[in-house]
Design an enzyme around this catalytic site. Structure first.
Site, mmCIF file in Angstrom:
data_model
loop_
_atom_site.group_PDB
_atom_site.id
_atom_site.type_symbol
_atom_site.label_atom_id
_atom_site.label_comp_id
_atom_site.label_asym_id
_atom_site.label_seq_id
_atom_site.Cartn_x
_atom_site.Cartn_y
_atom_site.Cartn_z
ATOM 1 N N HIS A 189 0.820 -1.212 0.000
ATOM 2 C CA HIS A 189 0.000 0.000 0.000
ATOM 3 C C HIS A 189 0.855 1.264 0.000
ATOM 4 O O HIS A 189 0.518 2.256 -0.646
ATOM 5 C CB HIS A 189 -0.941 0.021 1.211
ATOM 6 C CG HIS A 189 -1.882 -1.141 1.243
ATOM 7 N ND1 HIS A 189 -2.675 -1.441 2.346
ATOM 8 C CD2 HIS A 189 -2.171 -2.096 0.319
ATOM 9 C CE1 HIS A 189 -3.390 -2.517 2.090
ATOM 10 N NE2 HIS A 189 -3.104 -2.933 0.868
ATOM 11 N N HIS A 192 -9.030 -2.248 -5.375
ATOM 12 C CA HIS A 192 -7.966 -2.519 -4.407
ATOM 13 C C HIS A 192 -6.992 -3.572 -4.946
ATOM 14 O O HIS A 192 -5.779 -3.471 -4.706
ATOM 15 C CB HIS A 192 -8.537 -2.987 -3.064
ATOM 16 C CG HIS A 192 -7.454 -3.140 -2.032
ATOM 17 N ND1 HIS A 192 -6.945 -2.078 -1.324
ATOM 18 C CD2 HIS A 192 -6.751 -4.223 -1.637
ATOM 19 C CE1 HIS A 192 -5.977 -2.493 -0.533
ATOM 20 N NE2 HIS A 192 -5.843 -3.803 -0.698
ATOM 21 N N ASP A 220 -2.991 -3.166 -5.368
ATOM 22 C CA ASP A 220 -1.987 -4.146 -4.952
ATOM 23 C C ASP A 220 -1.030 -4.490 -6.093
ATOM 24 O O ASP A 220 0.177 -4.675 -5.882
ATOM 25 C CB ASP A 220 -2.661 -5.431 -4.468
ATOM 26 C CG ASP A 220 -3.238 -5.303 -3.062
ATOM 27 O OD1 ASP A 220 -2.868 -4.351 -2.345
ATOM 28 O OD2 ASP A 220 -4.047 -6.168 -2.680
ATOM 29 N N HIS A 279 -0.995 -11.378 -4.424
ATOM 30 C CA HIS A 279 0.400 -11.037 -4.136
ATOM 31 C C HIS A 279 1.367 -12.089 -4.677
ATOM 32 O O HIS A 279 2.468 -11.757 -5.133
ATOM 33 C CB HIS A 279 0.605 -10.858 -2.635
ATOM 34 C CG HIS A 279 -0.213 -9.746 -2.067
ATOM 35 N ND1 HIS A 279 -0.101 -8.449 -2.499
ATOM 36 C CD2 HIS A 279 -1.177 -9.743 -1.100
ATOM 37 C CE1 HIS A 279 -0.950 -7.687 -1.819
ATOM 38 N NE2 HIS A 279 -1.608 -8.450 -0.978
ATOM 39 N N HIS A 302 50.096 -13.760 -32.026
ATOM 40 C CA HIS A 302 48.825 -14.377 -31.638
ATOM 41 C C HIS A 302 47.990 -14.648 -32.875
ATOM 42 O O HIS A 302 47.316 -13.758 -33.398
ATOM 43 C CB HIS A 302 48.073 -13.470 -30.657
ATOM 44 C CG HIS A 302 46.952 -14.177 -29.945
ATOM 45 N ND1 HIS A 302 45.650 -14.102 -30.347
ATOM 46 C CD2 HIS A 302 46.970 -14.999 -28.862
ATOM 47 C CE1 HIS A 302 44.892 -14.822 -29.524
ATOM 48 N NE2 HIS A 302 45.667 -15.386 -28.616
#
Length: 462
Positions: A78, A260, A264, A287, A365
């Site tokens: 929240h 709500h 979340d 969640h 090389h």
């Protein structure tokens, strides 16, 4: 270009933790650029910090709980939703308990507190992840699913189906994050009666009352349960209203439960650690799936950042040319492997090397198939990092830089004559006692060719 934001001054608010029932004091404080969100437990020795990152999620049963080195923060969502909803990028949240105050079960009071502190713009640009293709995650067990798709701004749709007659199916949509305050922030948390009974049996929701959670009555209430509820909420009488809500609490919106859940989602995805430009569609969010999706998204962003190739106009004058580099570095040809420094900050550096056929190492090389030795690529990256660490002292000409450690060295592509190498080194941790721990990446032809974690130390010349 969007600039990062923080608050102008600190602000304090107090309340009660929903599950602990204890009074909590929380202080919002301004944070520096690129800080993100972090909780600071001022009630514990040393005031440990728990960064608001999805990697620290440990529990999602009753809220999103974070834990780092044994220190926890419960029900973080929240507070974080309020910060995201106001466009705040950097925020220190000091708290003298493990759980923020529940207030009325929404983000409303956190919004009010943050606005009262004033929101100020900082200099650094916003770190925003722009969604280019669909990203999805599904929990096969619950049927919950989250989809993220391209969009012009951050948008969220939440679709919930609780399979009960009292609540049924609800949807909520937020088309602009700037509308969060008016459209979403006051949506309160909710519970079903059967869940409430379980919580009471386990001695939880000690801080609950009928003003910080909507309770949907999905079953007949027994006299025994009524007595427990009266005692838990300190009420002489408790009733069920015609719309199926415990006591006389009025809904702010008919779809407040879906709003709500959307709140979340925003709070949980704040743990990804970057702003999102894209549309989230969350079907039966919770969640657990929110944070599972957040972990996947954070990993995708991390991988894309690692693969992204920095672009520079090589026709522009460099920040440092070879002469200026030699004033900092003790190396000299043929072992000076950096030609230019293009960018330098307190915690990062970008350097460049032109690989030509007349490099002395090509003589021995693979002379018939010349390729730059990997060890010299690492040395070039280290010299680039040497500029970073030597720039942290006022008299760099009096210091030498020595390797201490190399980790996770990877060679991904051949470096050939004619290639232009771009090296970027970033500090993993602040320079302390002359020790520099950095992550370095080398690019050529639009691709990563080498990467490594390097540790070096500067030592004063004797």
């Amino acid at each position: 270009m969007l600039k990062q934001k923080t608050i102008h001054k600190e602000v304090t608010l107090t309340g009660v933790g929903l599950h602990t029932g204890k009074e909590v004091t929380m202080v919002f404080k301004p944070a520096p650029e690129n800080y993100g969100y972090a909780f600071v437990r001022v009630d514990l020795e040393g005031s440990p910090t728990i960064e608001a990152k999805v990697e620290y999620v440990t529990e999602t049963e009753r809220g999103t709980n974070l834990e780092k080195k044994g220190v926890s923060i419960n029900t973080s969502e929240h507070v974080l939703a309020a910060a995201v909803g106001l466009g705040i990028d950097n925020l220190i949240i000091e708290i003298n308990a493990s759980e923020p105050p529940i207030m009325d079960g929404s983000s409303k009071y956190f919004i009010e507190a943050l606005e009262s502190a004033g929101i100020v713009e900082q200099e650094a640009p916003v770190d925003e992840y722009i969604v280019k293709e669909i990203i999805s995650y599904k929990d096969e067990e619950t049927g919950s699913e989250i989809i993220l798709m391209p969009a012009d701004e951050y948008q969220i749709t939440a679709m919930v189906d609780f399979g009960t007659k009292i609540l049924g199916t609800q949807n909520a949509t937020l088309n602009r994050i700037s509308d969060f305050k008016e459209e979403i922030s006051a949506a309160r948390t909710f519970s079903f009666l059967h869940e409430l009974e379980t919580l009471l049996e386990h001695n939880l929701i000690k801080g609950g009352d009928l003003n910080n959670a909507i309770v949907y009555v999905d079953k007949k209430i027994s006299e025994e349960t009524l007595e427990k509820l009266k005692k838990a909420f300190g009420k002489d009488d408790i009733k069920v209203t015609p719309n199926g809500i415990l006591d006389n609490l009025e809904l702010h919106w008919a779809n407040e439960a879906a709003k709500h859940k959307l709140l979340d989602v925003i709070g949980d995805l704040a743990l990804v650690g970057t702003r999102i430009r894209g549309k989230v569609i969350a079907n039966k969010p919770g969640h657990k799936i929110n944070t599972s999706f957040g972990k996947r998204l954070a990993n995708i962003i991390k991988q894309e950042k690692r693969k992204s190739v920095p672009t520079f106009d090589l026709n522009q004058p460099p920040l440092m040319d070879i002469h200026q580099i030699m004033k900092l570095l003790p190396h000299r040809p043929p072992f000076l492997l950096i030609d230019r420094i293009l960018e330098l900050t307190e915690d990062s550096v970008v350097g460049m090397k032109n690989v030509t056929m007349n490099e002395p190492f090509f003589v021995g090389h693979f002379p018939d198939a010349p390729v730059m030795p990997g060890v010299l690529q690492v040395e070039a990256m280290a010299q680039c990092g040497g500029i970073l660490v030597l720039s942290s002292v006022p008299d760099p000409e009096n210091y030498l830089t020595y390797f201490m450690k190399m980790d996770n060295v990877k060679f991904k592509q051949k470096v050939l004559p004619g290639d232009t190498l771009i090296f970027k080194a970033e500090l993993i941790s602040p320079i302390r006692r002359g020790i520099c721990h950095m992550r370095s990446v080398g690019y050529a032809n639009g691709r990563i060719v080498v990467e490594a974690e390097l540790m070096a130390q500067i030592v004063k010349k004797k």
